[in-house]
Design a protein around this motif. Structure first.
Motif, PDB file in Angstrom:
ATOM      1  N   LYS A   1     -34.795 -36.572   1.640  1.00 21.05           N
ATOM      2  CA  LYS A   1     -33.776 -36.841   0.625  1.00 21.05           C
ATOM      3  C   LYS A   1     -33.062 -35.588   0.138  1.00 21.05           C
ATOM      4  O   LYS A   1     -31.913 -35.653  -0.306  1.00 21.05           O
ATOM      5  CB  LYS A   1     -34.401 -37.567  -0.573  1.00 21.05           C
ATOM      6  CG  LYS A   1     -34.806 -39.006  -0.283  1.00 21.05           C
ATOM      7  CD  LYS A   1     -35.366 -39.667  -1.530  1.00 21.05           C
ATOM      8  CE  LYS A   1     -35.766 -41.104  -1.275  1.00 21.05           C
ATOM      9  NZ  LYS A   1     -36.348 -41.728  -2.492  1.00 21.05           N
TER      10      LYS A   1
ATOM     11  N   ASN B   1     -45.029 -44.133   6.710  1.00 22.66           N
ATOM     12  CA  ASN B   1     -45.362 -44.012   5.283  1.00 22.66           C
ATOM     13  C   ASN B   1     -46.784 -43.519   5.077  1.00 22.66           C
ATOM     14  O   ASN B   1     -47.057 -42.743   4.152  1.00 22.66           O
ATOM     15  CB  ASN B   1     -45.161 -45.358   4.592  1.00 22.66           C
ATOM     16  CG  ASN B   1     -43.698 -45.638   4.291  1.00 22.66           C
ATOM     17  OD1 ASN B   1     -43.058 -44.947   3.511  1.00 22.66           O
ATOM     18  ND2 ASN B   1     -43.151 -46.661   4.932  1.00 22.66           N
TER      19      ASN B   1
ATOM     20  N   ARG C   1     -45.711 -36.393  -3.001  1.00 19.77           N
ATOM     21  CA  ARG C   1     -44.319 -36.051  -2.680  1.00 19.77           C
ATOM     22  C   ARG C   1     -43.647 -37.139  -1.836  1.00 19.77           C
ATOM     23  O   ARG C   1     -42.607 -36.906  -1.230  1.00 19.77           O
ATOM     24  CB  ARG C   1     -44.276 -34.708  -1.945  1.00 19.77           C
ATOM     25  CG  ARG C   1     -44.830 -33.541  -2.760  1.00 19.77           C
ATOM     26  CD  ARG C   1     -44.792 -32.243  -1.978  1.00 19.77           C
ATOM     27  NE  ARG C   1     -43.445 -31.856  -1.588  1.00 19.77           N
ATOM     28  CZ  ARG C   1     -43.163 -30.782  -0.858  1.00 19.77           C
ATOM     29  NH1 ARG C   1     -44.152 -29.994  -0.425  1.00 19.77           N
ATOM     30  NH2 ARG C   1     -41.909 -30.481  -0.543  1.00 19.77           N
ATOM     31  N   GLU C   2     -44.265 -38.297  -1.828  1.00 20.16           N
ATOM     32  CA  GLU C   2     -43.724 -39.388  -1.017  1.00 20.16           C
ATOM     33  C   GLU C   2     -42.287 -39.731  -1.406  1.00 20.16           C
ATOM     34  O   GLU C   2     -41.493 -40.158  -0.552  1.00 20.16           O
ATOM     35  CB  GLU C   2     -44.605 -40.640  -1.163  1.00 20.16           C
ATOM     36  CG  GLU C   2     -45.996 -40.502  -0.562  1.00 20.16           C
ATOM     37  CD  GLU C   2     -47.015 -39.970  -1.560  1.00 20.16           C
ATOM     38  OE1 GLU C   2     -48.214 -40.082  -1.307  1.00 20.16           O
ATOM     39  OE2 GLU C   2     -46.589 -39.417  -2.622  1.00 20.16           O
ATOM     40  N   HIS C   3     -41.960 -39.520  -2.688  1.00 20.54           N
ATOM     41  CA  HIS C   3     -40.614 -39.860  -3.184  1.00 20.54           C
ATOM     42  C   HIS C   3     -39.530 -38.965  -2.577  1.00 20.54           C
ATOM     43  O   HIS C   3     -38.339 -39.266  -2.702  1.00 20.54           O
ATOM     44  CB  HIS C   3     -40.577 -39.729  -4.708  1.00 20.54           C
ATOM     45  CG  HIS C   3     -40.851 -38.337  -5.191  1.00 20.54           C
ATOM     46  ND1 HIS C   3     -42.117 -37.806  -5.273  1.00 20.54           N
ATOM     47  CD2 HIS C   3     -39.998 -37.345  -5.591  1.00 20.54           C
ATOM     48  CE1 HIS C   3     -42.052 -36.560  -5.717  1.00 20.54           C
ATOM     49  NE2 HIS C   3     -40.775 -36.254  -5.912  1.00 20.54           N
ATOM     50  N   GLU C   4     -39.926 -37.875  -1.917  1.00 18.90           N
ATOM     51  CA  GLU C   4     -38.945 -36.964  -1.334  1.00 18.90           C
ATOM     52  C   GLU C   4     -38.398 -37.475   0.004  1.00 18.90           C
ATOM     53  O   GLU C   4     -37.476 -36.885   0.562  1.00 18.90           O
ATOM     54  CB  GLU C   4     -39.578 -35.583  -1.132  1.00 18.90           C
ATOM     55  CG  GLU C   4     -39.999 -34.906  -2.430  1.00 18.90           C
ATOM     56  CD  GLU C   4     -40.627 -33.548  -2.199  1.00 18.90           C
ATOM     57  OE1 GLU C   4     -40.438 -32.986  -1.093  1.00 18.90           O
ATOM     58  OE2 GLU C   4     -41.318 -33.047  -3.106  1.00 18.90           O
TER      59      GLU C   4
END
Length: 254
Positions: A119, A187, A197-200
């Motif tokens: 992202k 995932n 940091r999965e949201h990155e």
């Protein structure tokens, strides 16, 4: 008289042991299976052996069979199956070359393919309506994975990567723009390699069809058809009694 009493006691004890052993022995029929490392579907290092391993084990247990898994590199896993060293192998997608020598069970699970991106490089996300809009991206595909050739044949700008773990690092470093992987596997790897940091990372559907994976049994096995039917019966049972859904829930796939 004494000898007769001893013989009767011996016979009595033998009968007791026979009855005690019977329920244990009934469940000791075992099937030897090969598989490989494809976490979280199959893995020696995931509790229960992974999602597909648990499904296969539960389905066989439902028809009073135990499973023994042999974890190999994938080429060795299918080779051991072809040589008859194991009775079955999983999880495999259906291919014409495989269908020539193997029987397929009912589907274990369906895999869906995604594009993963970083992202920070694409803060507005990535979307597309046609293949032309994907031409500008460098797309990482794992060496030896069948879908790589499909994406290349579409005319996309594909780049070979050794494995998806390296692909995640390459996304972060800007060496590739997108990485192709099964949604569940991608995932899972991100959660393991980048905990917190999965949201990155973002995800979008790849232009590839969802495909089921199966248990294979050799056509050379004279009892192969019966074994597939028995397994399918067990799979139907665990879907009906809720065990299948519990396994999916355990792996956050409900």
């Amino acid at each position: 008289m004494l000898l007769r009493k001893v013989l009767w006691k011996f016979l009595y004890l033998a009968l007791i042991l026979l009855f005690l052993c019977e329920p244990v022995c009934a469940g000791e029929e075992k099937v030897l299976l090969s598989t490989g490392e494809w976490a979280p579907y199959t893995s020696e290092y995931v509790q229960g052996g992974g999602l597909c391993s648990e499904i296969v084990g539960a389905a066989f247990a439902a028809v009073d069979m135990n499973t023994e898994l042999k974890f190999y590199p994938w080429k060795r896993a299918i080779l051991s199956f072809q040589r008859g060293e194991v009775e079955g192998s999983f999880p495999w997608v259906r291919r014409n070359e495989t269908a020539a020598y193997a029987l397929f069970s009912s589907p274990l699970h369906s895999q869906k393919y995604s594009f993963f991106y970083y992202k920070e490089k694409f803060p507005d996300g990535i979307s597309y309506k046609n293949l032309d809009e994907l031409m500008k991206y460098r797309i990482g595909i794992c060496r030896g994975y069948f879908y790589g050739s499909q994406l290349t044949e579409m005319g996309l700008n594909t780049q070979l990567i050794n494995n998806s773990s390296n692909g995640i690092m390459m996304l972060m470093r800007g060496y590739i723009d997108l990485m192709t992987e099964d949604s569940v596997v991608g995932n899972y790897l991100i959660s393991v390699l980048m905990p917190g940091r999965e949201h990155e990372f973002g995800e979008n559907q790849a232009p590839l069809k969802s495909e089921p994976v199966y248990l294979l049994v050799s056509k050379k096995n004279p009892d192969g058809k019966a074994l597939i039917e028995r397994f399918d019966s067990g799979l139907a049972k665990i879907k009906a009694n809720g065990i299948y859904d519990e396994i999916l829930k355990k792996h956050a796939l409900d």
